[in-house]
Design an enzyme around this catalytic site. Structure first.
Site, short mmCIF file in Angstrom:
data_model
loop_
_atom_site.label_atom_id
_atom_site.label_comp_id
_atom_site.label_asym_id
_atom_site.label_seq_id
_atom_site.Cartn_x
_atom_site.Cartn_y
_atom_site.Cartn_z
N ILE A 140 0.86 -1.19 0.00
CA ILE A 140 0.00 0.00 0.00
C ILE A 140 0.89 1.24 0.00
O ILE A 140 1.51 1.57 1.01
CB ILE A 140 -0.93 -0.01 1.24
CG1 ILE A 140 -1.71 -1.33 1.30
CG2 ILE A 140 -1.89 1.17 1.19
CD1 ILE A 140 -2.51 -1.51 2.56
N GLU A 141 0.93 1.92 -1.13
CA GLU A 141 1.82 3.06 -1.30
C GLU A 141 1.12 4.22 -1.99
O GLU A 141 0.04 4.08 -2.54
CB GLU A 141 3.06 2.66 -2.11
CG GLU A 141 3.87 1.53 -1.50
CD GLU A 141 5.19 1.31 -2.22
OE1 GLU A 141 5.91 2.30 -2.45
OE2 GLU A 141 5.49 0.16 -2.58
#
Length: 563
Positions: free
Chosen positions: A383-384
């Site tokens: 998750i970026e």
């Protein structure tokens, strides 16, 4: 474009709110009956939700922030679910009741099903809502609800009161459901136990099942299965289940089942341990996995990246076929050599399923396609960036989807991977962990990426400090001890030069690996096997580390991770 899309929704909210208030004000109210709060667990001080039920299983009881006492309700709103929590109570016909409660959050509603409601927006402080309504001439029950609004973030509610006479003598439902039967465990990990049971029957209908660990209620679910998370490793728990109907009648307890969670330490325990460097078939002269495995002894690889090919459909890099292409060939080769893979969804760029799937259920469906295609034991959500990591609603969507697929695939391990500061999770990382707790998402491993954080020259010290900061956050959020918190930590580094010219040498990576083993963390990875080749002075490129090293040296070091 984002503001343009949001304005009509907020305008509609204002219109609905005004209409609801006008409706409440227009009612000719007879004298209010004798005031007495007839709601049960109105301040959530029991520590459980019962007899409240929440859509999407998105409600939980929290210790902060509260209005009064020591507990409050948290509703983890998503982009597709307003996290409505409700309670049905017996009432008297033709009687006026006053409903009030304290709420906090962006667009929080309080009301009665089929009747009056009111709302407010107070994101940073509790404010009181109040509305009156009169029951119908033959009405014997009322459903009280509180909810937030789609994609507006978690709301909180506390000290809800319905003042008026309780029902009784009016023929209301007083028959309890039958007790659930056949309670059994369908899977476990070091921190969770999955359960299923046979449905109860009721003269009107069962609305929820309350799951108990010992005498404490730990979950309330609408169906006949549940996964209880946040448990301690190597610990025996005894579970029972009770059924509940809309009138609040509760069944007797089911049969009990005792389960001992897997051990969380290293060295042959049942806990989750994974040395799994990233392998990317989309760039960087992908090496032969069997060659790397033979040279290093590594068994697991994190396969990058599953993205959206359009319409919430998973594909490798968003373009290579999910099955039948180079990625499946690599996976087949790994498994033939006695290894296995954990696909990674997301990453820094590209069209991501978490951001693009319309709802948590749609995202869960996309994840399930990949799980089914490869019979997976674990999945990783990387998750970026602003579209996923910094977007609260998308964070919640991802966590809810992971909770869904974990419940549907007993034994599946779920991993979230995200960036960090040198001292631990950032604001967005802390929020991700808090949402995981609020949603009871039961994440197995929280993996930080200690690079590209301006870490300077001390990559060992900064990596350890970041991991210790993560441990402290997990302890404070979940109430875990040190050993349990460490057993939920992962580290994913960057071998050689990072984008910010931080240099993790083989000697430093060995130190990090040894620290990880001594603290019995869950996972060790790095970006990437493609780069695990020497090119001193080569800079930051896709197929070598930019430093002097041996071929596959970082992979060999990682293979020595045992937890």
């Amino acid at each position: 474009m984002r503001d343009t899309l949001r304005r009509p929704r907020r305008g509609l909210l204002a219109l609905l709110g005004s209409a609801a208030l006008a409706f409440a004000g227009a009612i000719a109210l007879p004298g209010t009956a004798e005031a007495a709060n007839i709601l049960t667990n109105a301040g959530f001080e029991s520590g459980g939700l019962s007899p409240w039920t929440c859509t999407g299983n998105l409600g939980s009881v929290v210790s902060s922030p509260v209005h009064g006492g020591s507990k409050a309700l948290a509703g983890a709103v998503t982009s597709s679910d307003n996290a409505q929590c409700s309670q049905t109570v017996p009432v008297q016909p033709g009687t006026t009741y006053k409903l009030s409660g304290w709420v906090r959050g962006s667009y929080v509603y309080l009301g009665v099903d089929g009747g009056a409601s009111t709302w407010t927006t107070s994101p940073s402080a509790y404010s009181q809502l109040s509305v009156s309504f009169t029951t119908g001439a033959s009405q014997t029950s009322a459903t009280i609800y509180v909810h937030g609004w789609y994609a507006q973030g978690t709301y909180y509610a506390d000290d809800i009161s319905l003042d008026g006479p309780g029902g009784g003598g009016g023929g209301g439902d007083t028959q309890a459901p039958t007790a659930p039967t056949g309670l059994t465990s369908t899977g476990k990990s070091s921190s969770s136990v999955s359960l299923k049971w046979n449905a109860s029957t009721d003269n009107v209908g069962v609305t929820a099942y309350d799951v108990y660990s010992g005498s404490a209620q730990v979950l309330s679910v609408p169906g006949t299965s549940a996964t209880v998370g946040g448990l301690s490793a190597g610990t025996n728990y005894t579970f029972t289940v009770k059924a509940r109907d809309a009138a609040g009648n509760v069944s007797g307890a089911s049969n009990s089942v005792s389960v001992t969670t897997d051990t969380g330490g290293g060295g042959g325990g049942g806990g989750f341990k994974q040395a799994a460097p990233y392998l990317y078939e989309g760039w960087g002269d992908p090496p032969s996995p069997s060659t790397v495995m033979s040279a290093t002894g590594v068994k697991w690889f994190t396969m990058a990246f599953v993205l959206d090919s359009g319409g919430c459909n998973p594909a490798w890099d968003g373009s290579r076929p999910l099955t039948g292409g180079a990625d499946q060939s690599a996976i087949n080769q790994i498994r033939s050599a006695g290894g296995d893979v954990v696909p990674s969804f997301g990453g820094w760029q590209g069209s991501k399923l978490g951001a693009n799937c319309s709802s948590a259920s749609a995202l869960a469906g996309a994840l399930q396609k990949v799980i089914d295609a490869y019979g997976l034991k674990a999945i990783d959500m990387d998750i970026e960036n602003t579209d996923e990591f910094e977007n609260e609603a998308v964070q919640a969507k991802i966590l809810t989807a992971l909770k869904t697929v974990k419940a549907g695939n007993p034994g599946l391990r779920t991993i979230v991977t995200f960036g960090t500061s040198t001292t631990g999770p950032t604001y967005y990382g802390n929020r991700l962990i808090e949402q995981a707790q609020s949603l009871n998402a039961n994440i197995d491993v929280f993996t930080i990426m200690p690079f590209d954080f301006g870490g300077g020259s001390d990559m060992y010290g900064n990596t350890v400090n970041a991991a210790e900061g993560l441990k402290a956050k997990l302890k404070s959020t979940f109430g875990w001890d040190d050993a349990t918190a460490y057993s939920h930590i992962g580290i994913s580094g960057m071998n050689g030069l990072s984008d910010q010219q931080e240099n993790t040498t083989p000697a430093i990576w060995t130190q990090i690996r040894d620290w990880a083993n001594s603290h019995h963390i869950a996972r060790l990875a790095f970006w990437s096997v493609n780069r695990d080749r020497p090119c001193p002075g080569g800079g930051v490129v896709s197929n070598c580390s930019g430093i002097s090293q041996n071929n596959w040296q970082f992979t060999s070091i990682t293979a020595g991770f045992t937890g």
